[in-house]
Design an enzyme around this catalytic site. Structure first.
Site, PDB file in Angstrom:
ATOM      1  N   ASP A  74       0.821  -1.213   0.000  1.00  0.00           N
ATOM      2  CA  ASP A  74       0.000   0.000   0.000  1.00  0.00           C
ATOM      3  C   ASP A  74       0.857   1.265   0.000  1.00  0.00           C
ATOM      4  OD1 ASP A  74      -2.281  -1.471  -0.083  1.00  0.00           O
ATOM      5  OD2 ASP A  74      -2.883  -1.111   1.995  1.00  0.00           O
ATOM      6  N   GLY A  75       2.012   1.208   0.660  1.00  0.00           N
ATOM      7  CA  GLY A  75       2.902   2.363   0.673  1.00  0.00           C
ATOM      8  C   GLY A  75       3.385   2.730  -0.719  1.00  0.00           C
TER       9      GLY A  75
ATOM     10  N   LYS B  93       2.799   6.242  -2.853  1.00  0.00           N
ATOM     11  CA  LYS B  93       3.862   6.957  -3.569  1.00  0.00           C
ATOM     12  C   LYS B  93       3.497   7.126  -5.043  1.00  0.00           C
ATOM     13  CE  LYS B  93       8.017   8.715  -4.169  1.00  0.00           C
ATOM     14  NZ  LYS B  93       8.408  10.035  -3.632  1.00  0.00           N
TER      15      LYS B  93
ATOM     16  N   GLU C  81      -4.435  10.081   4.472  1.00  0.00           N
ATOM     17  CA  GLU C  81      -4.669  10.975   5.598  1.00  0.00           C
ATOM     18  C   GLU C  81      -3.631  12.075   5.676  1.00  0.00           C
ATOM     19  OE1 GLU C  81      -1.616   8.371   6.549  1.00  0.00           O
ATOM     20  OE2 GLU C  81      -3.613   7.497   6.794  1.00  0.00           O
TER      21      GLU C  81
ATOM     22  N   ASP D 244      -1.331  12.877  21.378  1.00  0.00           N
ATOM     23  CA  ASP D 244      -0.086  12.740  20.620  1.00  0.00           C
ATOM     24  C   ASP D 244      -0.232  13.330  19.222  1.00  0.00           C
ATOM     25  OD1 ASP D 244       0.984  11.471  22.774  1.00  0.00           O
ATOM     26  OD2 ASP D 244       1.056   9.468  21.873  1.00  0.00           O
TER      27      ASP D 244
ATOM     28  N   GLY E 275      -6.489   2.636   7.438  1.00  0.00           N
ATOM     29  CA  GLY E 275      -5.061   2.735   7.688  1.00  0.00           C
ATOM     30  C   GLY E 275      -4.755   3.210   9.099  1.00  0.00           C
ATOM     31  N   TYR E 276      -3.991   4.292   9.190  1.00  0.00           N
ATOM     32  CA  TYR E 276      -3.562   4.860  10.467  1.00  0.00           C
ATOM     33  C   TYR E 276      -4.762   5.170  11.361  1.00  0.00           C
ATOM     34  CZ  TYR E 276      -0.539   7.931  13.394  1.00  0.00           C
ATOM     35  OH  TYR E 276       0.164   8.518  14.404  1.00  0.00           O
TER      36      TYR E 276
END
Length: 294
Positions: free
Chosen positions: A74-75, A79, A150, A179, A191-192
């Protein structure tokens, strides 16, 4: 047919699937153009049986490409989005990584999926993006000031919390002591944001989600808002700077910098096979519906 190919690095046995893709495209007499750095990686790998040095390369794309293949996880797709940007070229993700939530093709089904794609048996899933603007302006943000998954603000060089003052459509929402804070698209909801307790959102939904990261105020919960909203953030804390990330790209900003986040004026087209769907992907990747009692 003009095809672009991009990858960042090799996962285990990636050469098998790169070879299959290149062979299939050559049989179709497609014009293949490989990202310059990735072609160098391919030619350095001894398990690739052909020398592809003669292939054309690109460092930037233009609108003449019909499809853009992303080889990796996915990264790598995130990109690839920075190459495609607003050109409208459909992205085909070949998952040689682990989860591969955004991928069109799973490596175990490579041959059949490739045949379907090259026969035109697919649909297009249009995905919304976020854009970022800062006051004062930041050279680190431009020109790739957009994100498919995101935009997140995070603390930097400290274990102390930061305060994220948050407005939606110029109306004060709250100040998150945490945080950080994630603003995610429906695509990025898996995702995140999901790992921080955010909801799963269907890609066709016209929403964004605000998800605090380890909030101190325990009544702070993820909030789903319309994607027509404008989100304004200001960060303060013990350090003078903080981090803002746009998918995998990170910039450092000064405290009290105003960050404006909106829906981008363009979409990213992810290619989807006819027998696939978001619901099917959820079941497969998140193991929903499986009985673990046995």
């Amino acid at each position: 047919m003009k095809i672009g190919i991009y990858g960042q690095f090799y996962h285990e046995n990636s050469e098998i699937y790169i070879q299959m893709l290149l062979d299939a495209l050559q049989k179709r007499e497609a014009e293949v153009v490989i990202e310059e750095n990735f072609l160098g990686i391919i030619n350095q790998n001894q398990d690739i049986t052909k020398n592809f040095s003669a292939f054309s390369t690109f460092t930037k794309l233009d609108a003449s490409f019909d499809l853009f293949f992303s080889i990796g996880g996915d990264g790598t797709i995130l990109k690839a989005v920075t190459f495609v940007a607003d050109l409208g070229i459909p992205i085909v993700g070949i998952n040689t990584g682990r989860l591969g939530f955004l991928a069109t093709i799973q490596k175990e089904e490579m041959t059949e999926s490739l045949n379907q794609i090259l026969e035109g048996e697919y649909s297009i899933s249009e995905r919304s993006l976020l854009t970022v603007e800062t006051f004062p302006k930041s050279e680190e943000i431009q020109p790739l000031n957009f994100a498919l998954n995101e935009v997140a603000v995070n603390r930097r060089n400290t274990t102390s919390m930061i305060k994220v003052e948050t407005l939606v459509n110029d109306k004060y929402l709250t100040s998150y002591w945490s945080d950080g804070l994630i603003v995610a698209t429906p695509t990025g909801s898996t995702g995140y944001s999901l790992s921080c307790g955010g909801p799963v959102i269907d890609p066709d939904a016209n929403n964004f989600v605000l998800t605090p990261i380890a909030p101190h105020n325990l009544n702070a919960r993820p909030l789903v808002i319309p994607d027509s909203s404008t989100i304004s953030l200001k960060v303060s804390g013990r350090e003078n700077t903080f981090l803002v990330s746009m998918d995998s790209r990170i910039a450092t900003l000064e405290n009290e910098t105003e960050i404006i986040i909106k829906k981008a004026p363009f979409t990213i087209k992810l290619l989807q096979l006819h027998d696939d769907s978001f619901i099917k992907t959820l079941r497969k990747k998140l193991l929903w519906g499986e009985d673990k009692r046995n």
